[in-house]
Scaffold this active site. Structure first.
Site, mmCIF file in Angstrom:
data_model
loop_
_atom_site.group_PDB
_atom_site.id
_atom_site.type_symbol
_atom_site.label_atom_id
_atom_site.label_comp_id
_atom_site.label_asym_id
_atom_site.label_seq_id
_atom_site.Cartn_x
_atom_site.Cartn_y
_atom_site.Cartn_z
ATOM 1 N N TRP A 45 -3.434 -0.365 -42.241
ATOM 2 C CA TRP A 45 -4.219 0.767 -41.742
ATOM 3 C C TRP A 45 -3.451 1.608 -40.724
ATOM 4 O O TRP A 45 -4.017 2.519 -40.140
ATOM 5 C CB TRP A 45 -5.512 0.251 -41.095
ATOM 6 C CG TRP A 45 -6.329 -0.593 -42.014
ATOM 7 C CD1 TRP A 45 -7.266 -0.168 -42.921
ATOM 8 C CD2 TRP A 45 -6.275 -2.021 -42.141
ATOM 9 N NE1 TRP A 45 -7.793 -1.249 -43.587
ATOM 10 C CE2 TRP A 45 -7.203 -2.400 -43.136
ATOM 11 C CE3 TRP A 45 -5.533 -3.014 -41.507
ATOM 12 C CZ2 TRP A 45 -7.406 -3.723 -43.510
ATOM 13 C CZ3 TRP A 45 -5.728 -4.341 -41.882
ATOM 14 C CH2 TRP A 45 -6.660 -4.683 -42.871
ATOM 15 N N ASP A 46 -2.187 1.305 -40.485
ATOM 16 C CA ASP A 46 -1.417 1.955 -39.426
ATOM 17 C C ASP A 46 -2.080 1.747 -38.064
ATOM 18 O O ASP A 46 -2.081 2.629 -37.223
ATOM 19 C CB ASP A 46 -1.244 3.451 -39.715
ATOM 20 C CG ASP A 46 -0.186 4.096 -38.829
ATOM 21 O OD1 ASP A 46 0.643 3.361 -38.269
ATOM 22 O OD2 ASP A 46 -0.207 5.336 -38.675
#
Length: 684
Positions: free
Chosen positions: A312-313
């Site tokens: 998801w960064d």
């Protein structure tokens, strides 16, 4: 600090973080080595903050000297240091500039001559410099006091802090060029954006590397050097590579140092690429983690992971804040790590173990083909999340519900949306908070007297979509407003877009940017206050008090104030006890940088870099601006104003103008849509 007991508490708290600084100083990017962003200065207070005036403004000259297309690729995020009787900072092009603290006049300047055709992945950016004094050198020796900086083209530079002249004994004529370890796809794929840190006789630098480009990317090695000679001391790779095809988990955010313990604390990033991790199975230990290293040797002492197998960064973007806190069971030296998700992890500084319980909770499963998600993620239980972590199609925002509100509702409804940690998908997935949300690179601030944590937060929605490799042609161009990552070496490319309405407004309900104050001992949010308005973005300067996205952080003072910039062109002061906005100081362009404060010749100043932020679409500038209390005979100008009511500025006339603008925009949108439909071929 109204009595000796409070003064003693401040001294003990600051010493507990491994820092003991004079009241006038701001010698480190985060105020002190532990990033508390707290100043014991108290000349400026809630009672007199309305008397602040602009003391000076300094322009780097970049707007005049650089081509407009180059300036459009800049972020001015530098925070000056007050050292050697100078304010010293770096421009986005790594020019180091020393100013007179009282007048803003330039004292010296050094230009490393960064090439402006390299298109750095994270824009031209330099958040700050580091300061070190060689205790073994004679008082009058050249380069006894040094300024260190990492550059956009992967150099580490040492300068004489008094003159700006390169230190000839450091590397080759004052600089060390990093050995990246592999060929770059283009010169800007690898850079250094945050300030180095110095622990004892060791200078330490991280790196910023292009996201989502390729699985086998340059390694995110943290490097340490001798500050006198530039000789390599040690290196540390934050990613374990056994069975993993991923180039890096790097440290692009600022680091922290505990001098007494001889430790440096790293906030590490997610592995490459961000949104599909099928070739990097397992938790990817040391990525997405706070890592404590021996500053002298680079030996890992402990690590604590805040996200397992990140897709998801949700890397750690903020400097770890070192503090001594009252836990309810006595004083503890801790590391406070805020995150993009809005979590606050509080860890024991010696062991890395959570001070309060952290639960491993089940999270959404069913990732893209070949993905191997972690079944659980860690959730702190004592300190509440600083912002909501779930949004539904019914929670969207729109001025005109059947038009822009409906468009936002459709965007969110069309994407997979199972709450926090919804896996990326070919359908498109809601990532909320967004990958630049929660607490970002500006970090949190901690008041050691009142034991309160302050942080700016951002609320926005990202829609992330995976694109099967076979559908992505070599010349593929994403839709307007979408980031595109090829994620080479994986089965999927990706697009990422902030969910915006047809009017260009965020699809989630305001506030979009909010300052939060937290009592850590009680595990309680004390107050929230919106930061910023639409004044510098909306037609006719309409100032909706929605808050603006807030990547930058705050500075707090013993005088009872919290200072912050925003995406509009104001420096603001808030009452630290109540969160009420008390004052605004007009800036030439938005100050998307961390403010700082210092004492000079008996007067307290507050300064901020005001150069804008190209990725966020603000106007671009090249200034540093400082404010102080009015002297006898001076009066605050229109550029400095007191806020009389917490509701902000929005008149009936402005409201009417807003309706006219919105209706006009709506009609224009419908006209463009109908015109496009008329041009489409009829179905056979």
């Amino acid at each position: 600090m109204r009595n000796p007991v409070c003064l003693f508490a401040v001294v003990i708290a600051i010493f507990g973080a491994g820092n003991l600084l004079p009241a006038s100083a701001w010698e480190h990017w985060g105020g002190d080595r532990g990033g508390s962003r707290f100043s014991p200065l108290k000349q400026i207070t809630p009672d007199n903050v309305g008397n602040l005036v602009r003391a000076w403004e300094f322009s780097t000259g970049d707007l005049d000297r650089r081509a407009p297309e180059v300036m459009k690729r800049t972020k001015f995020q530098a925070t000056p240091l007050l050292v050697e009787d100078s304010l010293i900072f770096c421009s986005p092009f790594n020019e180091v500039i020393a100013l007179d603290p009282g007048s803003g006049a330039q004292k010296w300047r050094y230009d490393p001559k960064i090439l402006t055709n390299q298109r750095p992945a994270n824009r031209y950016n330099c958040r700050g410099v580091a300061y070190w004094v060689d205790g073994k050198a004679p008082e009058t020796a050249a380069c006894r006091a040094r300024i260190f900086m990492g550059t956009n083209d992967a150099r580490v530079i040492a300068l004489d802090a008094r003159t700006g002249i390169p230190c000839a004994d450091f590397g080759a004529n004052g600089e060390v060029r990093l050995d990246i370890g592999m060929s770059l796809e283009w010169p800007g794929e690898f850079q250094i954006t945050s300030a180095p840190v110095i622990a004892g006789d060791t200078v330490i630098v991280g790196s910023a590397i292009a996201d989502n480009r390729r699985a086998e990317a340059p390694p995110g090695t943290v490097r340490a050097f001798d500050p006198r000679t530039g000789q390599s001391r040690w290196s540390f790779d934050p990613l374990l590579h056994d069975g993993v095809t991923a180039g890096h988990a790097n440290v692009w955010a600022p680091m922290s140092v505990d001098e007494a313990r001889g430790l440096v604390f790293l906030p590490t990033s997610s592995p490459s690429p961000d949104f599909w991790g099928g070739k990097r199975p397992g938790n990817n230990d040391y990525a997405n983690s706070v890592v404590a290293l021996r500053a002298e040797t680079g030996e890992r002492v402990w690590s604590y992971q805040t996200v397992h197998h990140d897709v998801w960064d949700y890397d750690l973007p903020a400097q770890p804040t070192l503090a001594r806190i009252d836990t309810g069971e006595g004083q503890r030296d801790v590391v406070i790590q805020p995150t993009k998700q809005g979590f606050v992890f509080v860890l024991d500084r010696d062991t890395g173990k959570p001070i309060w319980p952290v639960e491993e909770r089940s999270v959404p499963q069913g990732g893209a083909e070949g993905e191997q998600l972690s079944p659980t993620q860690p959730f702190p239980t004592h300190v509440p999340a600083l912002l909501p972590q779930r949004i539904s199609a019914d929670d969207v925002f729109g001025f005109i519900p059947f038009w822009d509100g409906e468009a936002c509702r459709a965007k969110v409804a069309a994407a997979r949306n199972d709450g926090l940690y919804t896996p990326p998908s070919t359908q498109g997935s809601v990532v909320y908070p967004m990958t630049g949300g929660g607490v970002n690179w500006g970090g949190a601030a901690f008041d050691p007297v009142n034991q309160i944590l302050y942080a700016n937060t951002t609320r926005a929605i990202h829609i992330v979509k995976l694109l099967p490799r076979a559908t992505v042609a070599d010349g593929f161009n994403p839709p307007p407003g979408h980031d595109f990552g090829r994620q080479l070496g994986t089965p999927f490319a990706m697009t990422r877009a902030v969910a915006l309405s047809p009017l260009g407004l965020l699809c989630n309900k305001p506030p979009w940017g909010e300052m939060v104050a937290v009592d850590l001992k009680a595990g309680k949010i004390l107050w929230r206050s919106r930061v910023g308005t639409t004044e510098d973005r909306a037609p006719l300067g309409i100032a909706f008090r929605f808050g603006t996205p807030l990547g930058s952080g705050v500075a707090i003072t013993a005088g009872g104030l919290v200072f912050s910039g925003a995406m509009d062109a104001y420096l603001r002061a808030f009452d630290a006890r109540s969160g009420q906005e008390l004052w605004q100081g007009r800036l030439p362009v938005p100050g998307v940088a961390n403010p700082m404060t210092y004492l000079w010749k008996g007067e307290q100043y507050v300064a901020i870099g005001a150069g804008g932020h190209s990725e966020s679409g603000t106007t671009i500038g090249d200034s540093v601006v400082a404010f102080r209390l009015a002297r006898p005979g001076e009066t605050p100008s229109l550029m400095s104003r007191t806020i009389d009511r917490p509701g902000g500025r929005f008149s009936a006339g402005a409201a009417a103008a807003a309706v006219v603008v919105l209706l006009t925009a709506m009609l224009a949108w419908r006209w463009r849509r109908n015109r496009k439909l008329r041009k489409q071929p009829h179905a056979q």
